[in-house]
Scaffold this motif. Structure first.
Motif, PDB file in Angstrom:
ATOM      1  N   LEU A   1       0.864  -1.174   0.000  1.00 36.02           N
ATOM      2  CA  LEU A   1       0.000   0.000   0.000  1.00 36.02           C
ATOM      3  C   LEU A   1       0.906   1.231   0.000  1.00 36.02           C
ATOM      4  O   LEU A   1       1.617   1.468   0.977  1.00 36.02           O
ATOM      5  CB  LEU A   1      -0.903   0.007   1.240  1.00 36.02           C
ATOM      6  CG  LEU A   1      -1.856   1.185   1.362  1.00 36.02           C
ATOM      7  CD1 LEU A   1      -2.948   1.099   0.289  1.00 36.02           C
ATOM      8  CD2 LEU A   1      -2.488   1.215   2.744  1.00 36.02           C
ATOM      9  N   PRO A   2       0.914   2.013  -1.103  1.00 33.52           N
ATOM     10  CA  PRO A   2       1.687   3.257  -1.088  1.00 33.52           C
ATOM     11  C   PRO A   2       1.002   4.272  -0.169  1.00 33.52           C
ATOM     12  O   PRO A   2      -0.230   4.406  -0.190  1.00 33.52           O
ATOM     13  CB  PRO A   2       1.629   3.740  -2.544  1.00 33.52           C
ATOM     14  CG  PRO A   2       1.127   2.582  -3.340  1.00 33.52           C
ATOM     15  CD  PRO A   2       0.313   1.745  -2.402  1.00 33.52           C
ATOM     16  N   VAL A   3       1.782   4.955   0.664  1.00 37.74           N
ATOM     17  CA  VAL A   3       1.247   5.974   1.575  1.00 37.74           C
ATOM     18  C   VAL A   3       2.171   7.181   1.555  1.00 37.74           C
ATOM     19  O   VAL A   3       3.348   7.074   1.197  1.00 37.74           O
ATOM     20  CB  VAL A   3       1.068   5.444   3.014  1.00 37.74           C
ATOM     21  CG1 VAL A   3      -0.023   4.366   3.070  1.00 37.74           C
ATOM     22  CG2 VAL A   3       2.374   4.889   3.569  1.00 37.74           C
ATOM     23  N   ARG A   4       1.606   8.322   1.963  1.00 34.82           N
ATOM     24  CA  ARG A   4       2.385   9.565   2.003  1.00 34.82           C
ATOM     25  C   ARG A   4       1.820  10.427   3.127  1.00 34.82           C
ATOM     26  O   ARG A   4       0.625  10.711   3.141  1.00 34.82           O
ATOM     27  CB  ARG A   4       2.257  10.276   0.669  1.00 34.82           C
ATOM     28  CG  ARG A   4       3.084  11.534   0.555  1.00 34.82           C
ATOM     29  CD  ARG A   4       2.823  12.219  -0.768  1.00 34.82           C
ATOM     30  NE  ARG A   4       3.283  11.369  -1.852  1.00 34.82           N
ATOM     31  CZ  ARG A   4       4.052  11.784  -2.840  1.00 34.82           C
ATOM     32  NH1 ARG A   4       4.455  13.027  -2.895  1.00 34.82           N
ATOM     33  NH2 ARG A   4       4.417  10.953  -3.790  1.00 34.82           N
ATOM     34  N   PRO A   5       2.664  10.827   4.071  1.00 35.50           N
ATOM     35  CA  PRO A   5       2.163  11.685   5.146  1.00 35.50           C
ATOM     36  C   PRO A   5       1.670  13.024   4.602  1.00 35.50           C
ATOM     37  O   PRO A   5       2.352  13.659   3.797  1.00 35.50           O
ATOM     38  CB  PRO A   5       3.375  11.893   6.056  1.00 35.50           C
ATOM     39  CG  PRO A   5       4.384  10.863   5.649  1.00 35.50           C
ATOM     40  CD  PRO A   5       4.084  10.509   4.230  1.00 35.50           C
ATOM     41  N   ALA A   6       0.493  13.416   5.062  1.00 36.35           N
ATOM     42  CA  ALA A   6      -0.068  14.717   4.715  1.00 36.35           C
ATOM     43  C   ALA A   6       0.276  15.708   5.832  1.00 36.35           C
ATOM     44  O   ALA A   6       0.738  15.313   6.910  1.00 36.35           O
ATOM     45  CB  ALA A   6      -1.584  14.594   4.551  1.00 36.35           C
TER      46      ALA A   6
ATOM     47  N   ALA B   1       6.286  15.123   6.043  1.00 42.14           N
ATOM     48  CA  ALA B   1       5.236  15.444   5.068  1.00 42.14           C
ATOM     49  C   ALA B   1       5.761  15.230   3.652  1.00 42.14           C
ATOM     50  O   ALA B   1       6.855  15.653   3.303  1.00 42.14           O
ATOM     51  CB  ALA B   1       4.773  16.883   5.251  1.00 42.14           C
ATOM     52  N   GLY B   2       4.966  14.516   2.878  1.00 42.60           N
ATOM     53  CA  GLY B   2       5.281  14.306   1.474  1.00 42.60           C
ATOM     54  C   GLY B   2       6.205  13.142   1.166  1.00 42.60           C
ATOM     55  O   GLY B   2       6.385  12.802  -0.003  1.00 42.60           O
ATOM     56  N   ASP B   3       6.811  12.525   2.194  1.00 44.85           N
ATOM     57  CA  ASP B   3       7.673  11.370   1.924  1.00 44.85           C
ATOM     58  C   ASP B   3       6.873  10.276   1.216  1.00 44.85           C
ATOM     59  O   ASP B   3       5.761   9.947   1.637  1.00 44.85           O
ATOM     60  CB  ASP B   3       8.247  10.783   3.216  1.00 44.85           C
ATOM     61  CG  ASP B   3       9.407  11.564   3.780  1.00 44.85           C
ATOM     62  OD1 ASP B   3       9.921  12.464   3.087  1.00 44.85           O
ATOM     63  OD2 ASP B   3       9.802  11.278   4.924  1.00 44.85           O
ATOM     64  N   GLU B   4       7.435   9.714   0.167  1.00 45.24           N
ATOM     65  CA  GLU B   4       6.809   8.574  -0.504  1.00 45.24           C
ATOM     66  C   GLU B   4       7.214   7.322   0.254  1.00 45.24           C
ATOM     67  O   GLU B   4       8.404   7.031   0.401  1.00 45.24           O
ATOM     68  CB  GLU B   4       7.255   8.494  -1.958  1.00 45.24           C
ATOM     69  CG  GLU B   4       6.728   9.628  -2.805  1.00 45.24           C
ATOM     70  CD  GLU B   4       7.131   9.501  -4.268  1.00 45.24           C
ATOM     71  OE1 GLU B   4       7.290   8.353  -4.751  1.00 45.24           O
ATOM     72  OE2 GLU B   4       7.296  10.548  -4.912  1.00 45.24           O
ATOM     73  N   LEU B   5       6.203   6.570   0.724  1.00 45.95           N
ATOM     74  CA  LEU B   5       6.437   5.384   1.538  1.00 45.95           C
ATOM     75  C   LEU B   5       5.681   4.202   0.954  1.00 45.95           C
ATOM     76  O   LEU B   5       4.640   4.362   0.314  1.00 45.95           O
ATOM     77  CB  LEU B   5       5.968   5.646   2.980  1.00 45.95           C
ATOM     78  CG  LEU B   5       6.546   6.889   3.653  1.00 45.95           C
ATOM     79  CD1 LEU B   5       5.795   7.180   4.947  1.00 45.95           C
ATOM     80  CD2 LEU B   5       8.027   6.727   3.902  1.00 45.95           C
ATOM     81  N   LEU B   6       6.209   3.022   1.204  1.00 42.76           N
ATOM     82  CA  LEU B   6       5.570   1.778   0.767  1.00 42.76           C
ATOM     83  C   LEU B   6       5.354   0.920   2.000  1.00 42.76           C
ATOM     84  O   LEU B   6       6.315   0.575   2.698  1.00 42.76           O
ATOM     85  CB  LEU B   6       6.448   1.051  -0.242  1.00 42.76           C
ATOM     86  CG  LEU B   6       6.769   1.826  -1.517  1.00 42.76           C
ATOM     87  CD1 LEU B   6       7.833   1.097  -2.329  1.00 42.76           C
ATOM     88  CD2 LEU B   6       5.513   2.050  -2.337  1.00 42.76           C
TER      89      LEU B   6
ATOM     90  N   LEU C   1       7.349  -0.791   6.723  1.00 42.51           N
ATOM     91  CA  LEU C   1       7.193   0.481   6.024  1.00 42.51           C
ATOM     92  C   LEU C   1       8.563   0.937   5.531  1.00 42.51           C
ATOM     93  O   LEU C   1       9.504   1.077   6.323  1.00 42.51           O
ATOM     94  CB  LEU C   1       6.594   1.529   6.976  1.00 42.51           C
ATOM     95  CG  LEU C   1       6.266   2.896   6.385  1.00 42.51           C
ATOM     96  CD1 LEU C   1       5.197   2.783   5.286  1.00 42.51           C
ATOM     97  CD2 LEU C   1       5.800   3.842   7.488  1.00 42.51           C
ATOM     98  N   LEU C   2       8.664   1.124   4.208  1.00 37.07           N
ATOM     99  CA  LEU C   2       9.919   1.538   3.578  1.00 37.07           C
ATOM    100  C   LEU C   2       9.779   2.938   2.996  1.00 37.07           C
ATOM    101  O   LEU C   2       8.725   3.296   2.460  1.00 37.07           O
ATOM    102  CB  LEU C   2      10.293   0.591   2.436  1.00 37.07           C
ATOM    103  CG  LEU C   2      10.556  -0.873   2.761  1.00 37.07           C
ATOM    104  CD1 LEU C   2      10.888  -1.641   1.493  1.00 37.07           C
ATOM    105  CD2 LEU C   2      11.678  -1.005   3.761  1.00 37.07           C
ATOM    106  N   ARG C   3      10.860   3.701   3.091  1.00 41.63           N
ATOM    107  CA  ARG C   3      10.925   5.001   2.429  1.00 41.63           C
ATOM    108  C   ARG C   3      11.375   4.741   0.993  1.00 41.63           C
ATOM    109  O   ARG C   3      12.432   4.140   0.760  1.00 41.63           O
ATOM    110  CB  ARG C   3      11.894   5.915   3.175  1.00 41.63           C
ATOM    111  CG  ARG C   3      11.874   7.339   2.705  1.00 41.63           C
ATOM    112  CD  ARG C   3      12.652   8.298   3.590  1.00 41.63           C
ATOM    113  NE  ARG C   3      13.893   7.719   4.070  1.00 41.63           N
ATOM    114  CZ  ARG C   3      14.291   7.788   5.352  1.00 41.63           C
ATOM    115  NH1 ARG C   3      13.562   8.374   6.257  1.00 41.63           N
ATOM    116  NH2 ARG C   3      15.448   7.248   5.702  1.00 41.63           N
ATOM    117  N   ALA C   4      10.587   5.179   0.029  1.00 35.03           N
ATOM    118  CA  ALA C   4      10.866   4.882  -1.379  1.00 35.03           C
ATOM    119  C   ALA C   4      12.183   5.496  -1.844  1.00 35.03           C
ATOM    120  O   ALA C   4      12.897   4.880  -2.644  1.00 35.03           O
ATOM    121  CB  ALA C   4       9.718   5.359  -2.258  1.00 35.03           C
TER     122      ALA C   4
END
Length: 148
Positions: A11-16, A75-80, A100-103
Motif C-alpha cells: 500500500l503506497p502511503v504519504r504523510p499529509a 510530510a510528502g515522503d513517498e512510503l511503501l 514500512l519503507l521510504r521509497a
C-alpha cells in the motif's frame, strides 16, 4: 526494495500536513492507521471484505499489536507499506506483519506485528475461522524471518 519477506501486499502511503506532529515528523498513530488500511486492502485483495465479515458474523480481531518505529518520516515522503500473513494455526489465530519503507532510499522506517484471533462479531468471543476465511487466508500465509 529490501523487504523482510518476499512478495508483500503493498500500500503506497504519504504523510499529509495533518499527519505531522509537534516534532515535525509523522505521528506514530498515523502508522497504526496505515497498517489498518493495508490489512483491509490485503484482505480485500484475497477476496474478503467487511461485507463478508458481517455476512459470516466473523472477524479477524487484533489481540496484540507491536510497532517498532525506527526512523522518522515527514510530510510528502513517498512510503511503501508492505504486509504479509505469516503464521496461522488454521483454526483460530493468525499473524500479520508490516514493514514500512521510504521509497527514496529503501530504508525501513517501521515494522509492525499483529496477533489476530477469529471472533464471532455478535458476541466478541473467539470462534473457529469459517471455511471462507481458511480458503482466502491460508494459501496467502508465508514463512517470515523470526521476530526480534
Amino acid at each position: 526494495m529490501n523487504w523482510d519477506t518476499p512478495s508483500p501486499h503493498i500500500l503506497p502511503v504519504r504523510p499529509a500536513a495533518g499527519d505531522i506532529d509537534g516534532l515535525q515528523h509523522t505521528n506514530n498513530a498515523v502508522y497504526v492507521r496505515w497498517c489498518e488500511l493495508a490489512g483491509w486492502s490485503h484482505s480485500e485483495a484475497l477476496g474478503l471484505d467487511l461485507a463478508d465479515y458481517q455476512r459470516l458474523d466473523r472477524a479477524m480481531a487484533i489481540q496484540r499489536a507491536e510497532y517498532d518505529y525506527l526512523l522518522p518520516t515527514g510530510a510528502g515522503d513517498e512510503l511503501l507499506l508492505g504486509t504479509w500473513l505469516c503464521a496461522t494455526d488454521g483454526r483460530l489465530a493468525m499473524e500479520r506483519r508490516f514493514q514500512l519503507l521510504r521509497a527514496a532510499d529503501g530504508a525501513t522506517v517501521m515494522r509492525g506485528r499483529w496477533q489476530l484471533v477469529c471472533i464471532d462479531i455478535a458476541s466478541g468471543k473467539p470462534r473457529r475461522m469459517p471455511p471462507e476465511f481458511c480458503a482466502a487466508y491460508l494459501p496467502a500465509v508465508v514463512t517470515a524471518p523470526a521476530a526480534d
